[in-house]
Design a protein around this motif. Structure first.
Motif, PDB file in Angstrom:
ATOM      1  N   THR A  56       4.984  -4.692  37.388  1.00  0.00           N
ATOM      2  CA  THR A  56       6.224  -5.081  36.841  1.00  0.00           C
ATOM      3  C   THR A  56       7.105  -3.636  36.348  1.00  0.00           C
ATOM      4  N   ILE A  57       7.739  -3.269  36.417  1.00  0.00           N
ATOM      5  CA  ILE A  57       7.573  -1.907  36.913  1.00  0.00           C
ATOM      6  C   ILE A  57       9.360  -1.585  35.941  1.00  0.00           C
ATOM      7  N   THR A  58       9.779  -0.938  34.352  1.00  0.00           N
ATOM      8  CA  THR A  58      11.061  -1.264  34.006  1.00  0.00           C
ATOM      9  C   THR A  58      11.303   0.319  33.752  1.00  0.00           C
ATOM     10  N   VAL A  59      12.174   1.046  34.687  1.00  0.00           N
ATOM     11  CA  VAL A  59      12.968   2.230  33.828  1.00  0.00           C
ATOM     12  C   VAL A  59      13.795   2.124  33.200  1.00  0.00           C
ATOM     13  N   LYS A  60      14.480   3.286  32.440  1.00  0.00           N
ATOM     14  CA  LYS A  60      15.409   3.133  31.811  1.00  0.00           C
ATOM     15  C   LYS A  60      15.841   4.587  32.370  1.00  0.00           C
ATOM     16  N   ASN A  61      17.093   4.261  32.892  1.00  0.00           N
ATOM     17  CA  ASN A  61      17.603   5.708  33.775  1.00  0.00           C
ATOM     18  C   ASN A  61      18.737   6.354  32.228  1.00  0.00           C
ATOM     19  N   TYR A  62      18.007   7.668  32.013  1.00  0.00           N
ATOM     20  CA  TYR A  62      19.022   8.098  31.562  1.00  0.00           C
ATOM     21  C   TYR A  62      20.194   9.426  32.062  1.00  0.00           C
ATOM     22  N   ASP A  63      19.264   9.241  32.980  1.00  0.00           N
ATOM     23  CA  ASP A  63      20.000  10.250  34.289  1.00  0.00           C
ATOM     24  C   ASP A  63      21.273   9.773  34.729  1.00  0.00           C
ATOM     25  N   GLY A  64      22.445  11.191  35.460  1.00  0.00           N
ATOM     26  CA  GLY A  64      23.080  10.757  35.986  1.00  0.00           C
ATOM     27  C   GLY A  64      22.998  11.370  37.714  1.00  0.00           C
ATOM     28  N   GLY A  65      23.661  11.512  38.614  1.00  0.00           N
ATOM     29  CA  GLY A  65      22.882  12.323  40.137  1.00  0.00           C
ATOM     30  C   GLY A  65      24.034  12.159  40.989  1.00  0.00           C
ATOM     31  N   GLU A  66      23.615  12.365  42.448  1.00  0.00           N
ATOM     32  CA  GLU A  66      24.681  12.963  43.119  1.00  0.00           C
ATOM     33  C   GLU A  66      24.365  12.471  44.192  1.00  0.00           C
ATOM     34  N   LYS A  67      24.353  12.791  45.184  1.00  0.00           N
ATOM     35  CA  LYS A  67      23.897  12.246  46.983  1.00  0.00           C
ATOM     36  C   LYS A  67      22.605  12.468  47.080  1.00  0.00           C
ATOM     37  N   LEU A  68      22.105  11.090  47.493  1.00  0.00           N
ATOM     38  CA  LEU A  68      20.345  11.374  48.525  1.00  0.00           C
ATOM     39  C   LEU A  68      20.667  12.704  49.754  1.00  0.00           C
ATOM     40  N   ASN A  69      19.474  13.097  49.372  1.00  0.00           N
ATOM     41  CA  ASN A  69      19.168  13.786  51.189  1.00  0.00           C
ATOM     42  C   ASN A  69      19.076  12.975  52.302  1.00  0.00           C
ATOM     43  N   ASN A  70      18.786  11.829  51.776  1.00  0.00           N
ATOM     44  CA  ASN A  70      18.069  10.526  52.759  1.00  0.00           C
ATOM     45  C   ASN A  70      18.405   9.026  52.426  1.00  0.00           C
ATOM     46  N   ASP A  71      19.691   8.439  53.010  1.00  0.00           N
ATOM     47  CA  ASP A  71      19.740   7.713  52.977  1.00  0.00           C
ATOM     48  C   ASP A  71      19.239   6.439  52.677  1.00  0.00           C
ATOM     49  N   PHE A  72      17.618   6.526  53.425  1.00  0.00           N
ATOM     50  CA  PHE A  72      16.708   5.693  53.153  1.00  0.00           C
ATOM     51  C   PHE A  72      16.170   5.595  51.902  1.00  0.00           C
ATOM     52  N   PHE A  73      16.524   6.275  51.241  1.00  0.00           N
ATOM     53  CA  PHE A  73      15.753   6.388  49.649  1.00  0.00           C
ATOM     54  C   PHE A  73      16.793   5.116  48.382  1.00  0.00           C
ATOM     55  N   GLY A  74      17.977   4.969  49.302  1.00  0.00           N
ATOM     56  CA  GLY A  74      19.059   4.274  48.648  1.00  0.00           C
ATOM     57  C   GLY A  74      18.632   2.552  48.788  1.00  0.00           C
ATOM     58  N   ARG A  75      17.491   1.990  49.621  1.00  0.00           N
ATOM     59  CA  ARG A  75      17.713   1.149  49.773  1.00  0.00           C
ATOM     60  C   ARG A  75      15.903   0.452  48.510  1.00  0.00           C
ATOM     61  N   VAL A  76      15.861  -0.896  47.921  1.00  0.00           N
ATOM     62  CA  VAL A  76      14.672  -1.453  47.406  1.00  0.00           C
ATOM     63  C   VAL A  76      14.190  -1.691  48.509  1.00  0.00           C
ATOM     64  N   ARG A  77      12.907  -0.569  48.637  1.00  0.00           N
ATOM     65  CA  ARG A  77      11.359  -1.410  49.097  1.00  0.00           C
ATOM     66  C   ARG A  77      10.179  -1.567  48.840  1.00  0.00           C
ATOM     67  N   GLY A  78       9.300  -2.468  49.341  1.00  0.00           N
ATOM     68  CA  GLY A  78       8.293  -2.962  48.704  1.00  0.00           C
ATOM     69  C   GLY A  78       7.647  -4.075  47.778  1.00  0.00           C
ATOM     70  N   THR A  79       8.548  -4.527  47.372  1.00  0.00           N
ATOM     71  CA  THR A  79       8.862  -4.925  46.480  1.00  0.00           C
ATOM     72  C   THR A  79       8.884  -6.607  46.211  1.00  0.00           C
ATOM     73  N   ILE A  80       7.991  -7.274  45.806  1.00  0.00           N
ATOM     74  CA  ILE A  80       8.672  -8.969  45.880  1.00  0.00           C
ATOM     75  C   ILE A  80       9.922  -9.094  45.777  1.00  0.00           C
ATOM     76  N   ASP A  81      10.408  -9.382  47.320  1.00  0.00           N
ATOM     77  CA  ASP A  81      11.107  -9.718  48.043  1.00  0.00           C
ATOM     78  C   ASP A  81      12.242  -9.130  48.267  1.00  0.00           C
ATOM     79  N   GLY A  82      12.202  -7.864  48.592  1.00  0.00           N
ATOM     80  CA  GLY A  82      12.916  -6.825  48.716  1.00  0.00           C
ATOM     81  C   GLY A  82      13.434  -6.164  47.891  1.00  0.00           C
ATOM     82  N   THR A  83      13.758  -6.986  46.238  1.00  0.00           N
ATOM     83  CA  THR A  83      14.838  -6.721  45.715  1.00  0.00           C
ATOM     84  C   THR A  83      14.216  -6.042  44.061  1.00  0.00           C
ATOM     85  N   ALA A  84      15.052  -5.590  43.450  1.00  0.00           N
ATOM     86  CA  ALA A  84      15.099  -4.938  41.909  1.00  0.00           C
ATOM     87  C   ALA A  84      16.586  -5.562  40.960  1.00  0.00           C
ATOM     88  N   MET A  85      16.174  -5.321  39.452  1.00  0.00           N
ATOM     89  CA  MET A  85      17.248  -6.043  38.953  1.00  0.00           C
ATOM     90  C   MET A  85      17.482  -4.910  38.456  1.00  0.00           C
TER      91      MET A  85
END
Length: 188
Positions: A56-85
């Motif tokens: 189980t990995i917990t990441v605290k993100n303190y940064d902003g963002g913009e738009k992904l170059n590749n929408d593929f990476f906007g989806r949760v992949r490879g986790t138990i049941d394909g989800t994150a919290m």
């Protein structure tokens, strides 16, 4: 950190946790990083975890963002049941224009039992980003996946948060210790 056991789709497995943060610069690091203005994960970027375990990995993100170059990476992949919290709410994706970083693990080119995990981190809203220092309300993403056989993997951020070269995948994105590192799965 050992965390007992966890019931998973593959049975009751040993469970381990890892806590990370992603920052808009590397000033959080003790000592003097070569590029203090580069985005960075921390406190470390090289990990060793046991084979055939729930991680189980917990990441605290303190940064902003913009738009992904590749929408593929906007989806949760490879986790138990394909989800994150995300901040306590179950998610399967983050809108491509709201991603701040990703945590993406993939294998090296060999015949090992491959792991592919990719989880987007929601960007901190622009109005919550202070002029100096870090927001007091990071977005917190938690996800769990299962390791297979021992092997060597790498992880990296797939959000284009580097300089203007190579599609924004230069500088911090292409330098180990900032937005990438090693992910070793070892026999316990």
């Amino acid at each position: 950190t050992p965390a007992g056991t966890l019931d998973t789709p593959q049975g009751n497995l040993k469970h381990y946790t890892l806590d990370l943060s992603s920052y808009p610069d590397s000033m959080f690091a003790e000592g003097n990083k070569a590029h203090p203005d580069w985005v960075a994960y921390g406190p470390i970027t090289n990990f060793e975890v046991p084979a055939h375990s729930a991680i189980t990995i917990t990441v605290k993100n303190y940064d902003g963002g913009e738009k992904l170059n590749n929408d593929f990476f906007g989806r949760v992949r490879g986790t138990i049941d394909g989800t994150a919290m995300l901040n306590g709410v179950k998610i399967t994706n983050v809108a491509p224009d709201h991603v701040g970083h990703t945590f993406t693990i993939h294998g090296m080119a060999d015949a090992q039992n491959q792991i592919f995990v990719s989880v987007p981190m929601q960007a901190v809203a622009e109005e919550d980003m202070p002029e100096e220092g870090y927001t007091t309300t990071p977005n917190v993403t938690t996800f769990t996946f299962i390791t297979g056989d021992a092997g060597e993997y790498v992880w990296n951020c797939e959000y284009p948060c580097g300089d203007g070269t190579i599609g924004k995948f230069g500088s911090a994105m292409s330098t180990m210790g900032f937005m990438s590192g090693h992910f070793h799965v070892v026999n316990a």
